[in-house]
Design a protein around this motif. Sequence first.
Motif, PDB file in Angstrom:
ATOM      1  N   ASP A  12      26.381  11.626  -9.844  1.00  0.00           N
ATOM      2  CA  ASP A  12      26.985  13.141 -10.054  1.00  0.00           C
ATOM      3  C   ASP A  12      28.004  13.266 -11.051  1.00  0.00           C
ATOM      4  N   GLY A  13      28.264  12.008 -11.669  1.00  0.00           N
ATOM      5  CA  GLY A  13      29.560  11.906 -12.630  1.00  0.00           C
ATOM      6  C   GLY A  13      30.784  11.513 -12.142  1.00  0.00           C
ATOM      7  N   GLY A  14      30.584  11.011 -10.804  1.00  0.00           N
ATOM      8  CA  GLY A  14      31.998  10.442 -10.383  1.00  0.00           C
ATOM      9  C   GLY A  14      32.102   9.053 -10.313  1.00  0.00           C
ATOM     10  N   SER A  15      33.016   8.586  -9.856  1.00  0.00           N
ATOM     11  CA  SER A  15      33.550   6.980 -10.071  1.00  0.00           C
ATOM     12  C   SER A  15      33.661   6.451  -8.660  1.00  0.00           C
ATOM     13  N   ALA A  16      32.828   5.310  -8.232  1.00  0.00           N
ATOM     14  CA  ALA A  16      32.927   5.009  -6.853  1.00  0.00           C
ATOM     15  C   ALA A  16      32.580   3.576  -6.879  1.00  0.00           C
ATOM     16  N   VAL A  17      33.314   3.088  -5.809  1.00  0.00           N
ATOM     17  CA  VAL A  17      32.905   1.459  -5.498  1.00  0.00           C
ATOM     18  C   VAL A  17      32.825   1.511  -3.820  1.00  0.00           C
ATOM     19  N   ALA A  18      31.545   0.686  -3.284  1.00  0.00           N
ATOM     20  CA  ALA A  18      31.790   0.473  -1.830  1.00  0.00           C
ATOM     21  C   ALA A  18      31.728  -0.723  -1.511  1.00  0.00           C
ATOM     22  N   LEU A  19      32.711  -1.152  -0.574  1.00  0.00           N
ATOM     23  CA  LEU A  19      33.440  -2.483  -0.113  1.00  0.00           C
ATOM     24  C   LEU A  19      32.914  -2.448   1.370  1.00  0.00           C
ATOM     25  N   GLN A  20      32.595  -3.776   1.818  1.00  0.00           N
ATOM     26  CA  GLN A  20      32.262  -3.940   3.399  1.00  0.00           C
ATOM     27  C   GLN A  20      33.706  -4.461   3.954  1.00  0.00           C
ATOM     28  N   PHE A  21      33.900  -3.806   5.230  1.00  0.00           N
ATOM     29  CA  PHE A  21      35.009  -3.775   6.050  1.00  0.00           C
ATOM     30  C   PHE A  21      34.863  -3.472   7.114  1.00  0.00           C
ATOM     31  N   ASP A  22      35.300  -4.230   8.237  1.00  0.00           N
ATOM     32  CA  ASP A  22      35.479  -3.882   9.626  1.00  0.00           C
ATOM     33  C   ASP A  22      36.699  -3.609  10.065  1.00  0.00           C
ATOM     34  N   VAL A  23      37.093  -2.450  10.127  1.00  0.00           N
ATOM     35  CA  VAL A  23      38.629  -1.778  10.513  1.00  0.00           C
ATOM     36  C   VAL A  23      39.045  -2.569  11.643  1.00  0.00           C
ATOM     37  N   SER A  24      38.325  -3.099  12.532  1.00  0.00           N
ATOM     38  CA  SER A  24      38.699  -3.628  13.918  1.00  0.00           C
ATOM     39  C   SER A  24      39.024  -5.104  13.916  1.00  0.00           C
ATOM     40  N   ASN A  25      38.690  -5.797  12.810  1.00  0.00           N
ATOM     41  CA  ASN A  25      38.866  -7.039  12.303  1.00  0.00           C
ATOM     42  C   ASN A  25      40.304  -7.614  11.571  1.00  0.00           C
ATOM     43  N   GLN A  26      41.184  -7.883  12.692  1.00  0.00           N
ATOM     44  CA  GLN A  26      42.486  -8.028  11.916  1.00  0.00           C
ATOM     45  C   GLN A  26      42.511  -9.362  11.029  1.00  0.00           C
ATOM     46  N   GLY A  27      41.639 -10.282  11.346  1.00  0.00           N
ATOM     47  CA  GLY A  27      41.335 -11.331  10.224  1.00  0.00           C
ATOM     48  C   GLY A  27      40.877 -11.135   8.887  1.00  0.00           C
ATOM     49  N   ALA A  28      40.307  -9.871   8.830  1.00  0.00           N
ATOM     50  CA  ALA A  28      39.717  -9.410   7.472  1.00  0.00           C
ATOM     51  C   ALA A  28      40.694  -8.773   6.568  1.00  0.00           C
ATOM     52  N   LEU A  29      41.753  -8.296   7.067  1.00  0.00           N
ATOM     53  CA  LEU A  29      42.741  -7.682   6.382  1.00  0.00           C
ATOM     54  C   LEU A  29      42.923  -7.989   4.978  1.00  0.00           C
ATOM     55  N   SER A  30      43.633  -9.400   5.015  1.00  0.00           N
ATOM     56  CA  SER A  30      44.002  -9.808   3.455  1.00  0.00           C
ATOM     57  C   SER A  30      42.895 -10.095   2.793  1.00  0.00           C
ATOM     58  N   GLY A  31      41.690 -10.343   3.204  1.00  0.00           N
ATOM     59  CA  GLY A  31      40.576 -10.435   2.375  1.00  0.00           C
ATOM     60  C   GLY A  31      40.026  -8.996   1.859  1.00  0.00           C
ATOM     61  N   PHE A  32      40.316  -7.999   2.590  1.00  0.00           N
ATOM     62  CA  PHE A  32      39.787  -6.727   2.069  1.00  0.00           C
ATOM     63  C   PHE A  32      40.941  -6.332   0.987  1.00  0.00           C
ATOM     64  N   VAL A  34      39.384  -0.081  16.971  1.00  0.00           N
ATOM     65  CA  VAL A  34      38.876   0.540  15.649  1.00  0.00           C
ATOM     66  C   VAL A  34      39.638   2.026  15.485  1.00  0.00           C
ATOM     67  N   HIS A  35      40.219   2.469  16.357  1.00  0.00           N
ATOM     68  CA  HIS A  35      40.786   3.586  16.398  1.00  0.00           C
ATOM     69  C   HIS A  35      42.359   3.779  16.192  1.00  0.00           C
ATOM     70  N   PHE A  36      43.122   2.636  16.556  1.00  0.00           N
ATOM     71  CA  PHE A  36      44.488   2.501  16.369  1.00  0.00           C
ATOM     72  C   PHE A  36      45.076   1.229  16.020  1.00  0.00           C
ATOM     73  N   LYS A  37      44.858   0.206  16.796  1.00  0.00           N
ATOM     74  CA  LYS A  37      45.218  -1.214  15.830  1.00  0.00           C
ATOM     75  C   LYS A  37      44.609  -1.160  14.610  1.00  0.00           C
ATOM     76  N   GLY A  38      43.636  -1.131  14.460  1.00  0.00           N
ATOM     77  CA  GLY A  38      42.855  -1.302  13.058  1.00  0.00           C
ATOM     78  C   GLY A  38      43.521  -0.540  12.026  1.00  0.00           C
ATOM     79  N   PRO A  39      43.494   0.992  12.162  1.00  0.00           N
ATOM     80  CA  PRO A  39      44.048   1.873  10.938  1.00  0.00           C
ATOM     81  C   PRO A  39      45.615   1.455  10.868  1.00  0.00           C
ATOM     82  N   TYR A  40      46.332   0.926  11.957  1.00  0.00           N
ATOM     83  CA  TYR A  40      47.735   0.769  11.985  1.00  0.00           C
ATOM     84  C   TYR A  40      48.022  -0.349  10.941  1.00  0.00           C
ATOM     85  N   PHE A  41      47.253  -1.476  11.393  1.00  0.00           N
ATOM     86  CA  PHE A  41      47.639  -2.648  10.510  1.00  0.00           C
ATOM     87  C   PHE A  41      46.960  -2.398   9.297  1.00  0.00           C
ATOM     88  N   LEU A  42      45.788  -1.639   8.733  1.00  0.00           N
ATOM     89  CA  LEU A  42      45.433  -1.577   7.544  1.00  0.00           C
ATOM     90  C   LEU A  42      46.281  -0.866   6.718  1.00  0.00           C
TER      91      LEU A  42
END
Length: 254
Positions: free
Chosen positions: A49-69, A116-124
């Motif tokens: 549709d003329g926009g610009s986007a990228v999709a990335l895999q991420f599990d917000v509840s996985n604290q170990g994935a934060l630095s990699g994301f 998912v709803h608190f700790k994840g978005p807090y530290f993300l």
Amino acid sequence: MQIAVITGGSSGIGQATAVEVAKRGIGVVLTYHGSPERGLETAERIEKDGGSAVALQFDVSNQGALSGFRDALSAALQDKWGRDTFDFLVNNAGVGQHPVPFEDTTEALFDQMVGVHFKGPYFLTQTLLPLITDGGAIVFTTSSSGLLSSRPSYGYSVYGSVKGAQVVLTRYLAKELSARGIRVNAVAPGVTRTRLGDDAFAKRPELIQPIADNTALGRIGEAEDVAAAITFLLSPEARWVTAQTLEASGGYDL
């Protein structure tokens, strides 16, 4: 070009927000968890549709994935837009639950909702904060169930509590990040037709009319309704709005 990072952007409110934000000429990094197909399809739709986007895999509840994301996001920003920062963060990723009485609530359910709803978005948000530009904006997708004005629904003590925690966090972050000119707000949807709750409205359409009858505007909420409110809070029109939770429920349970 401004850039928005939207978690849970492969379906529902997150997907609708990604599409709406892209229409405003904003680049989008959307995340998906369990469905790479929907994530990539959403990014491809935006690009078509003329926009610009990228999709990335991420599990917000996985604290170990934060630095990699963060590393993956930094690489995507540089490769796609030649930037080291982004402007908007929409903490939208979520998971629904079936009603569970307080006395039957398990530690596993409690930990899932908090993760998912608190700790994840807090530290993300904490992890990505150095990448957010001064004068940017953060929006949390919370829920009308977390508002003091709402009537508690039986069986949602954990879900309502963590969504209420997002409302409080919004105010505290708005205070702490104000020195950088970063606005922090939340949108609180009412009952909205999404895939959460095991796609309940598609499987049980008879649930829709009673909800519509209890909504001032006479229908059930759609993902696009909430996306419009989120997009507004990211926009220049909301430049003087911070520390607020905007209920987007069509007047549910008035």
